[in-house]
Design a protein around this motif. Structure first.
Motif, PDB file in Angstrom:
ATOM      1  N   LEU A 366     -17.353  99.184  -8.677  1.00  0.00           N
ATOM      2  CA  LEU A 366     -18.429  98.193  -8.704  1.00  0.00           C
ATOM      3  C   LEU A 366     -18.167  97.134  -9.771  1.00  0.00           C
ATOM      4  CD1 LEU A 366     -21.236  97.133  -7.916  1.00  0.00           C
ATOM      5  CD2 LEU A 366     -22.208  98.805  -9.505  1.00  0.00           C
ATOM      6  N   PHE A 367     -17.741  97.563 -10.945  1.00  0.00           N
ATOM      7  CA  PHE A 367     -17.467  96.606 -12.020  1.00  0.00           C
ATOM      8  C   PHE A 367     -16.366  95.631 -11.623  1.00  0.00           C
ATOM      9  CE2 PHE A 367     -14.753  95.526 -15.669  1.00  0.00           C
ATOM     10  CZ  PHE A 367     -15.643  94.764 -16.406  1.00  0.00           C
ATOM     11  N   LEU A 370     -17.643  93.063  -9.022  1.00  0.00           N
ATOM     12  CA  LEU A 370     -18.492  92.017  -9.600  1.00  0.00           C
ATOM     13  C   LEU A 370     -17.689  91.072 -10.482  1.00  0.00           C
ATOM     14  CD1 LEU A 370     -21.663  94.121 -10.514  1.00  0.00           C
ATOM     15  CD2 LEU A 370     -21.301  92.653  -8.521  1.00  0.00           C
ATOM     16  N   PHE A 371     -16.830  91.630 -11.312  1.00  0.00           N
ATOM     17  CA  PHE A 371     -16.027  90.799 -12.202  1.00  0.00           C
ATOM     18  C   PHE A 371     -15.061  89.928 -11.407  1.00  0.00           C
ATOM     19  CE2 PHE A 371     -12.161  90.183 -14.752  1.00  0.00           C
ATOM     20  CZ  PHE A 371     -12.696  89.475 -15.821  1.00  0.00           C
ATOM     21  N   GLY A 372     -14.381  90.534 -10.430  1.00  0.00           N
ATOM     22  CA  GLY A 372     -13.454  89.758  -9.615  1.00  0.00           C
ATOM     23  C   GLY A 372     -14.148  88.676  -8.815  1.00  0.00           C
ATOM     24  N   VAL A 404     -25.035 100.575  -7.613  1.00  0.00           N
ATOM     25  CA  VAL A 404     -25.608 100.713  -8.957  1.00  0.00           C
ATOM     26  C   VAL A 404     -26.367 102.031  -9.073  1.00  0.00           C
ATOM     27  CG1 VAL A 404     -27.387  99.804 -10.499  1.00  0.00           C
ATOM     28  CG2 VAL A 404     -25.699  98.260  -9.507  1.00  0.00           C
ATOM     29  N   PHE A 405     -27.113 102.392  -8.036  1.00  0.00           N
ATOM     30  CA  PHE A 405     -27.845 103.665  -8.075  1.00  0.00           C
ATOM     31  C   PHE A 405     -26.874 104.841  -8.130  1.00  0.00           C
ATOM     32  CE2 PHE A 405     -29.779 107.348  -6.049  1.00  0.00           C
ATOM     33  CZ  PHE A 405     -30.960 107.465  -6.764  1.00  0.00           C
ATOM     34  N   VAL A 616      -8.585  91.602  -7.255  1.00  0.00           N
ATOM     35  CA  VAL A 616      -8.396  90.507  -8.208  1.00  0.00           C
ATOM     36  C   VAL A 616      -8.909  90.906  -9.591  1.00  0.00           C
ATOM     37  CG1 VAL A 616      -9.137  88.166  -8.787  1.00  0.00           C
ATOM     38  CG2 VAL A 616      -8.426  88.697  -6.456  1.00  0.00           C
ATOM     39  N   GLY A 617     -10.111  91.512  -9.643  1.00  0.00           N
ATOM     40  CA  GLY A 617     -10.666  91.913 -10.928  1.00  0.00           C
ATOM     41  C   GLY A 617      -9.827  92.960 -11.627  1.00  0.00           C
ATOM     42  N   PHE A 618      -9.303  93.932 -10.883  1.00  0.00           N
ATOM     43  CA  PHE A 618      -8.486  94.984 -11.486  1.00  0.00           C
ATOM     44  C   PHE A 618      -7.191  94.408 -12.051  1.00  0.00           C
ATOM     45  CE2 PHE A 618      -5.011  98.039 -10.943  1.00  0.00           C
ATOM     46  CZ  PHE A 618      -5.452  99.058 -11.784  1.00  0.00           C
TER      47      PHE A 618
END
Length: 657
Positions: A366-367, A370-372, A404-405, A616-618
């Protein structure tokens, strides 16, 4: 159609773009997102430039089609002349096919002239001009044009622009172009192969990126592209197999594709080679701006948008399979944990440890998503704000909330494991013993995720995505909102009656609401229950036998008033309103089915954006962005595409498609 702007008009419109670079800028990080999406004078000036460019490229494509069709017509005429000169080898069926091709080419030329208002002579250089113009198209330019044109009502210019990015070829034109490639011609002669337009349905996707061809026919093709060309376009695509293999193929064909074993491929070429050799970040942004055009946009009925989606799926296939395996393992663990919760025993420590590890994976995934997704638009503070706003839609917010849950439950699980000062996995099980609702909601969420994952399968997704589309339309949502107001008003009217079991605690009040909900939405009711009464049973036990009778119905002072209200509510809401909503959903679904290809492709694009954003975020955080680049050593050229026409176009608005 607007007249084509002159060079001075282009320069004047470029000056209105408040940037150090002229419009369009050459780097994605320099894009001024606020200017592209605003209703300011600058934004309107940019949109006018984009509209003019879309019409210019469309006219260039029309002329290119004219030149290509004229070349096919000349070749057919020359071939017929050779057949007539050599009457000894003349075959009537070949001559008939040749004349039919001439007739179709003449009709095509006539239709293209009518569309483009081109009345002069057809020039052979038109095709090369169109190829050269689009071969210069960078990801940055494409992103800016699509963003500007997608903000218009009806998006006619966007569809015109997207349609102009590729050129559909007839089978004779495909053969003529491939035979011009010397390596392909030699391969066909040496191995006694022949070109074939038929494609087996069990071969894979209904849309394929075939290979990259250099712009110059004399240039040497890449070895991998050459092998793909021979395997995808020649009869080599049909593998040789024994009797058992053929029977197994027939079984799979009937199981998944009915009685259809082959279909004729449609072939297209696009000069947008730079779009398919760009970085993962640029490709994710390309797909994002296309998806943001909306579910009703026709852009995913075009070859170019579908090709970008196919390239994204090729790069995210591994991550998609990883998520499928994770969801399967998660479901298996939840089933096991549910069984242990029912028996009241503690599960195995290794099972709880695996649950904690999968929770960490979901939180990290999830992180990175969102970041990517946010860094796709970075380059300025306005860009980050636009990136945040672009992700605020019902689909993204819902999926993010479920993840998120899941991450929250995993965090609470590990907190319970560390309560005693050490890390005791069995202590974490206390969370679900105290709050079994956490496990229940988690089970619902993960099964829903599995269901959404199955929509990636074409056979399921094309038929189910229109259902979700119909339910989430504004007409459906607004009707449900009004229905909710009516149910709340009905409950308020019912709550006025002095029924003891409906007052006091919140649970009593909620039970009263459920009575009205069951009556109006489900049609399930009990008049005595609504009145707060229950039937009495009088019985005597004598010699081991129970004898009794049900007492007469007890009436309260609200008996008649409550039954009159029941008649009104059941007639107006249960019968009339609910049946109207069923009819509304049926109409919305029938309209959605007419555009199921674009809806399904839009769903695939939204899903692929999340997978690519995570990648992309990773790589941005862990590798500094170094691993997100794709090889760009291929020279400018053409990208060949093959697809099944019925799975690209829709039955709705066929004149547009």
């Amino acid at each position: 159609m607007h007249p084509l702007p002159s060079e001075s008009e282009d320069l004047e419109s470029n000056r209105s773009y408040e940037s150090d670079e002229p419009f369009p800028v050459e780097k994605v990080s320099h894009i001024k997102w606020a200017d592209l999406m605003s209703s300011s004078h600058c934004g309107e000036s940019l949109r006018e430039s984009a509209r003019d460019y879309a019409q210019r490229v469309w006219l260039m494509q029309m002329r290119s089609l004219l030149a290509e069709t004229k070349e096919s017509l000349d070749a057919a005429v020359a071939y017929e002349r050779r057949l007539e000169e050599n009457r000894s080898q003349q075959r009537p069926e070949v001559l008939m096919c040749c004349r039919r091709e001439q007739e179709e080419s003449e009709k095509t030329i006539e239709n293209l002239r009518a569309k483009s208002f081109e009345k002069g002579s057809i020039e052979a250089r038109w095709c090369s001009d169109w190829l050269a113009e689009l071969n210069k198209m960078t990801p940055s330019s494409f992103i800016q044009y699509v963003t500007l044109l997608s903000t218009e009502d009806h998006q006619e210019n966007l569809y015109m622009f997207m349609s102009s990015m590729s050129m559909e070829l007839t089978w004779s034109q495909v053969q003529a172009r491939l035979v011009k490639i010397e390596a392909v011609r030699q391969k066909l002669q040496q191995e006694e192969l022949h070109l074939c337009e038929w494609k087996p349905v069990l071969d894979g996707d209904d849309f394929s990126i075939l290979f990259h061809q250099p712009m110059d026919f004399g240039s040497k093709m890449d070895a991998q592209d050459f092998q793909e060309c021979i395997r995808r376009v020649s009869n080599k695509k049909f593998p040789r197999s024994g009797c058992f293999g053929k029977l197994w193929g027939v079984f799979l064909q009937k199981l998944f594709r009915s009685d259809v074993s082959c279909y004729k491929s449609e072939f297209s070429i696009t000069p947008l080679a730079q779009l398919f050799n760009c970085s993962n970040r640029d490709l994710a942004l390309l797909l994002k701006v296309l998806a943001d055009a909306g579910q009703d946009s026709l852009c995913f009925n075009t070859v170019c948008a579908r090709a970008i989606l196919a390239e994204c799926h090729k790069r995210t296939a591994r991550g998609h399979w990883v998520d499928i395996i994770i969801d399967f393992l998660y479901i298996c663990m939840l089933i096991r944990m549910s069984m242990w919760l029912e028996t009241g025993n503690d599960p195995e420590a290794w099972l709880l440890a695996c649950f904690a590890l999968l929770s960490v994976w979901i939180a990290a995934s999830l992180f990175f998503k969102l970041f990517g997704g946010l860094i796709l638009f970075c380059g300025s503070s306005a860009g980050l704000a636009v990136g945040f706003l672009k992700h605020l839609n019902l689909w993204s917010v819902t999926l993010t909330a479920t993840e998120v849950f899941s991450a929250y439950v995993g965090w609470r699980f590990m907190v319970y494991a560390c309560v005693g000062g050490g890390v005791e996995v069995n202590d974490a099980w206390v969370l679900f013993q105290k709050h079994p609702a956490f496990l229940s909601v988690l089970v619902l969420i993960r099964w829903t995720q599995v269901g959404f994952g199955l929509l990636q399968l074409p056979g399921i997704g094309r038929n189910i995505v229109p259902v979700f589309y119909a339910i989430t339309r504004p007409a459906s949502i607004n009707f449900l909102f009004i229905l909710f107001i009516i149910v709340m008003g009905s409950f308020h009217a019912y709550f006025v009656f002095p029924i003891k079991e409906n007052t006091g605690k919140f649970d009593n009040i909620f039970n009263g609401f459920l009575k009205i909900f069951r009556l109006e939405v489900l049609g399930d009711f009990d008049l005595n229950e609504l009145e707060g009464l229950s039937e009495t049973l009088s019985a005597n036990l004598s010699h081991g036998h129970l004898q009794g009778e049900v007492g007469e119905e007890v009436r309260s002072h609200i008996h008649r008033s409550l039954r009159l209200e029941f008649l009104v509510l059941s007639l107006l809401v249960t019968v009339v309103a609910m049946n109207v909503y069923i009819g509304l959903l049926g109409e919305l679904y029938s309209k959605a089915v007419e555009r199921k290809n674009r809806l399904y492709n839009h769903y695939l694009a939204a899903s692929a954006c999340r997978y690519l954003s995570r990648l992309v975020g990773f790589r941005w955080l862990c590798c500094g962005g170094r691993c997100s680049q794709r090889p760009t050593d291929k020279e400018p050229g053409l990208v060949w595409l093959a697809y099944r026409r019925e799975f690209l176009l829709d039955s709705a608005n066929p004149e547009e498609c």
